[in-house]
Scaffold this active site. Sequence first.
Site, PDB file in Angstrom:
ATOM      1  CG  ASP A 127      -1.815  -1.192   1.313  1.00 16.81           C
ATOM      2  OD1 ASP A 127      -2.101  -1.795   0.265  1.00 16.81           O
ATOM      3  OD2 ASP A 127      -2.225  -1.553   2.437  1.00 16.81           O
ATOM      4  CG  MET A 169      -5.691  -5.033  -2.973  1.00 18.84           C
ATOM      5  SD  MET A 169      -4.646  -6.304  -2.238  1.00 18.84           S
ATOM      6  CE  MET A 169      -5.869  -7.593  -1.952  1.00 18.84           C
ATOM      7  NE  ARG A 265     -18.668  -7.307 -20.038  1.00 20.31           N
ATOM      8  CZ  ARG A 265     -19.792  -6.896 -20.605  1.00 20.31           C
ATOM      9  NH1 ARG A 265     -20.393  -5.787 -20.178  1.00 20.31           N
ATOM     10  NH2 ARG A 265     -20.337  -7.568 -21.609  1.00 20.31           N
ATOM     11  NE  ARG A 274      -1.175  -9.495   0.471  1.00 23.80           N
ATOM     12  CZ  ARG A 274      -2.243  -9.653   1.270  1.00 23.80           C
ATOM     13  NH1 ARG A 274      -3.081  -8.669   1.433  1.00 23.80           N
ATOM     14  NH2 ARG A 274      -2.439 -10.780   1.905  1.00 23.80           N
TER      15      ARG A 274
END
Length: 341
Positions: A127, A169, A265, A274
Site C-alpha cells: 500500500d 488494492m 466491465r 501481492r
Amino acid sequence: MRAGILTGGGDCPGLNAVIRAAARRLHAAGWEVHGVREGWRGLVDGVLEPLGPREITGLLPRGGTILGTSRTNPYKLDGGVDAVLRTTSDHHLDALVAIGGEDTLGVAARLHADHGFPVVGVPKTIDNDLSGTDYTFGFDTAVAVATEAIDRLHTTAESHNRVMVVEVMGRHTGWIAVMSGIAGGADVILIPEHPISVEDACEEIRRRHAKGKDFSIVVVSEGYELGTDDEEREVDDFGHVRLSERGVGSELAREIEERTGYETRVTVLGHVQRGGSPTARDRVLATRYGLKAAELVLDGNWGRMAALQGDAIVDVSLHDATAELKTVPPEWYDVAKAFFG
Ligand code: F6P
C-alpha cells in the site's frame, strides 16, 4: 547473541529478501537467528524455528514469506503482551526484527515504549502508506502487476468500445491506483484522498468519447468512498474491515454504465497484486532494508525503523512512522489528472 525475525500483516513480495539480508548480516556478526512463525502469533504462542544459512538460501526471488504471517495483535489478546515478553525471554532473544506495515510496526512501537522491548522495524506493504519512508518494499511489484493488467485491459477495451473499471488494492490510500494509473495511461483515477465524484468521472469519460475515443480505462482504489455502502462489516484485530467486500469496482462500473450508456466491465485485481516474485527494485530495496535492520540490531538502536529517504537508507523512530498514514499528496494526483478525459 540471538535475534528473532517476524513478518506480520498482509504478505508482500520482498519479505524473504529482507529475511535473507538481515540474517546474512547477523550471521556474519556471529549472531544466531530464529524465525518467529506467523507474525506476533508466534511470539504469543512460542513458535519459533532456527534460521541458519541453509534456511535462507534461494530466498531473493521468492514471493510471500517463509515464516508465515498473521494479523494477530497481542494487545487484543488476554495476556498477549505478557506471552510475547515470556517467549522472548524463554527463547533467549536479544533482539527482534519486525517486518510489517502500520499494524505490525504499531505493536512493535508500543512494546518498545511500554517495555523497552529490543525491537527494530522494516517497512513492508504493497500500500506504500507508511510514514517516515518514501517507499515500502512490495509496492513496486504491486504497481508493476497492476500496470500490466491495465495494459492488457486496454487492448480488449479498444476492441469492444468498452469502459473498463480496474479495482486495485491500497486500503485507505490511493498509491497503487495513482502510480499504476499513471504508468498504464488510465483515463480516470478515483482514490480516497482526492475523491472526484462519480458524475465528474462520467463527464471525463464522455469528454473522451466526444474526442472520438470509444473506450476508457478507469482505475479505482478499493478505499474510494462511493457513499452507497452502509453495511456493518466485521473488523480484524486492528479494526480494519475487508475493503474488497464492499465491491467498489462493481458498483462504480454499474453507475458508469447507467449514467453514460457506455458498456462497462469491471476487473478486481485482488491478491495477484501481492503474489509472486518481487521486481528487481523491490529486491534491492528489501535487501538494503534487511542490512540496515541488522545494523540497528548490532548497534542496539531499539525502537527505530529502516527507511528510504531520497536514495539513502536511514533510520526513523517506529513511533513516528506509525503515528499517521502517508497519503497521496495533491502533486501526485495532479500528475494523474493531467491525463484524464
Ligand atoms: O495491506 C495490504 C492489503 O493487501 C490491502 O491493500 C488490502 O486492503 C488488504 O491487505 C487485504 O487483506 P487480506 O489479505 O486480509 O484480504
